[in-house]
Scaffold this motif. Structure first.
Motif, PDB file in Angstrom:
ATOM      1  N   THR A 236      10.074  56.059  20.689  1.00  0.00           N
ATOM      2  CA  THR A 236      11.042  55.572  21.144  1.00  0.00           C
ATOM      3  C   THR A 236      10.677  53.903  21.120  1.00  0.00           C
ATOM      4  O   THR A 236      11.675  53.035  20.525  1.00  0.00           O
ATOM      5  CB  THR A 236      11.545  55.844  22.413  1.00  0.00           C
ATOM      6  OG1 THR A 236      12.161  57.276  22.442  1.00  0.00           O
ATOM      7  CG2 THR A 236      12.907  54.932  23.177  1.00  0.00           C
ATOM      8  N   THR A 239       8.154  50.155  17.360  1.00  0.00           N
ATOM      9  CA  THR A 239       9.439  50.044  16.500  1.00  0.00           C
ATOM     10  C   THR A 239       8.800  48.974  15.467  1.00  0.00           C
ATOM     11  O   THR A 239       9.346  48.758  14.401  1.00  0.00           O
ATOM     12  CB  THR A 239      10.672  49.590  17.001  1.00  0.00           C
ATOM     13  OG1 THR A 239      10.615  48.579  17.736  1.00  0.00           O
ATOM     14  CG2 THR A 239      10.989  50.698  17.965  1.00  0.00           C
ATOM     15  N   GLY A 267       8.299  55.308  16.056  1.00  0.00           N
ATOM     16  CA  GLY A 267       9.508  54.747  15.820  1.00  0.00           C
ATOM     17  C   GLY A 267       9.731  53.719  14.699  1.00  0.00           C
ATOM     18  O   GLY A 267      11.059  53.446  14.332  1.00  0.00           O
ATOM     19  N   SER A 268       8.769  53.209  14.315  1.00  0.00           N
ATOM     20  CA  SER A 268       8.657  52.100  13.194  1.00  0.00           C
ATOM     21  C   SER A 268       9.518  52.410  12.072  1.00  0.00           C
ATOM     22  O   SER A 268       9.281  53.457  11.306  1.00  0.00           O
ATOM     23  CB  SER A 268       7.306  51.730  12.964  1.00  0.00           C
ATOM     24  OG  SER A 268       6.475  51.314  14.066  1.00  0.00           O
ATOM     25  N   LYS A 269      10.447  51.720  11.611  1.00  0.00           N
ATOM     26  CA  LYS A 269      11.097  51.918  10.129  1.00  0.00           C
ATOM     27  C   LYS A 269       9.878  51.728   8.993  1.00  0.00           C
ATOM     28  O   LYS A 269       9.907  52.403   7.991  1.00  0.00           O
ATOM     29  CB  LYS A 269      12.367  51.142   9.916  1.00  0.00           C
ATOM     30  CG  LYS A 269      13.312  51.752  10.877  1.00  0.00           C
ATOM     31  CD  LYS A 269      14.534  50.644  10.636  1.00  0.00           C
ATOM     32  CE  LYS A 269      15.734  51.175  11.423  1.00  0.00           C
ATOM     33  NZ  LYS A 269      16.897  50.327  11.627  1.00  0.00           N
TER      34      LYS A 269
END
Length: 307
Positions: A236, A239, A267-269
């Motif tokens: 969470t 990111t 959660g990192s794209k």
């Protein structure tokens, strides 16, 4: 390349750091900056500074390599305290310092951590939103290491509690070394795993030895580490763009499996796991070929996300 010794505050003590400047530094310009965190029991003069810090500065970044609170040249008492809350707070204090420098672009600050400094980097980056890019090299969870030591964490906590009681009543503070002085001593004690043996070769020989790389910790104040999970909530809260680098020769410190776990869960794209074939945990501290391989990945990563 210029390097300057600086200090910044964490609560009421000074944190000592080395600030590495790019070649042809111009104080009238704005530069991206990277905070570099040393391994457990290490110091800023070792891999976080003299290897990765120096190379990243030569690539055009300002790099701030700091000694953890209570360790090295940093202030704070109890000496040799390894406290995860304070370790992660050091990162935010480092950013507080960087944003006061006119030549730092406050929107382009990243972070790098090596070994245990890598697990603290992950934890700090969850909370510290001023970090815009996150990198680790052979990151290993210090909490998991303590829990897995003898696979009896509750018994360990009971023993630490007894030691703290004794110290409260006047006994001498117990300070332990994490490694043996020689490989021969370790092998005679039955240690065969690659990670603790190579730790001795790095920390106890001219290869990497520095006065403040002590590998000491206060035993009675270690329950916080036994309870510590730096990767909690990374699904969470983590990111930012993320690069995790490990060698593929696994040892008991667990950086290889941690690397897969971090990248799988974050959660990192934008995230990447880099596995360097044929190299071990301590090879990535200072050996020219694997550190160049790591930097050949890290430098473009930071340039992409910090500019």
């Amino acid at each position: 390349m210029e390097k300057k010794s600086v200090t910044f505050k964490n609560l009421d003590w000074d944190v000592a750091a080395d600030l590495y400047f790019p070649d042809d530094f111009d104080a009238t310009k704005k530069y991206p900056a990277i905070v570099s965190a040393h391994p457990i029991g290490s110091c800023k003069e070792q891999t976080s500074g003299n290897v990765y810090g120096q190379a990243l500065a030569q690539a055009g970044f300002l790099v701030l390599a700091f000694d953890a609170s209570f360790q090295g040249e940093s202030g704070g008492s109890l000496r040799h305290l390894e406290n995860p809350g304070m370790r992660t707070e050091d990162f935010s204090c480092a950013v507080d310092y960087l944003v006061t420098l006119d030549y730092v672009d406050e929107d382009k600050i990243g972070v790098l951590g090596i070994c245990g400094g890598g697990c603290y980097t992950i934890d700090a980056a969850k909370m510290e939103r001023r970090f815009k890019a996150v990198g680790t090299v052979t990151a290993a969870s210090i909490g998991r290491l303590w829990r897995e030591g003898d696979f009896k964490p509750v018994q360990l906590l009971e023993d630490m509690a007894k030691q703290r009681t004794a110290e409260a009543r006047g006994a001498k503070v117990r300070v332990d070394s994490a490694i043996f002085d020689t490989v021969d001593e370790a092998q005679k004690a039955g240690i065969t795993d690659i990670d603790p043996l190579e730790a001795i070769d790095y920390y106890r020989t001219p290869r990497g030895q520095k006065p403040n790389g002590t590998n000491l910790s206060v035993y009675s104040r270690t329950p916080a580490l036994v309870n510590y999970d730096p990767y909690n909530l990374i699904e969470t809260l983590l990111t930012q763009p993320l690069m995790v680098i490990v060698g593929d020769k696994p040892g008991s410190f667990g950086a290889y499996r941690d690397g897969f776990d971090i990248v799988r869960r974050a959660g990192s794209k934008e995230k990447e796991l880099v596995v360097l074939k044929g190299w071990s945990h301590y090879d990535l501290y200072d050996k020219p070929e694997p550190t160049k391989m790591a930097l050949d990945k890290l430098i473009p990563f930071y340039k992409k996300y910090l500019g």
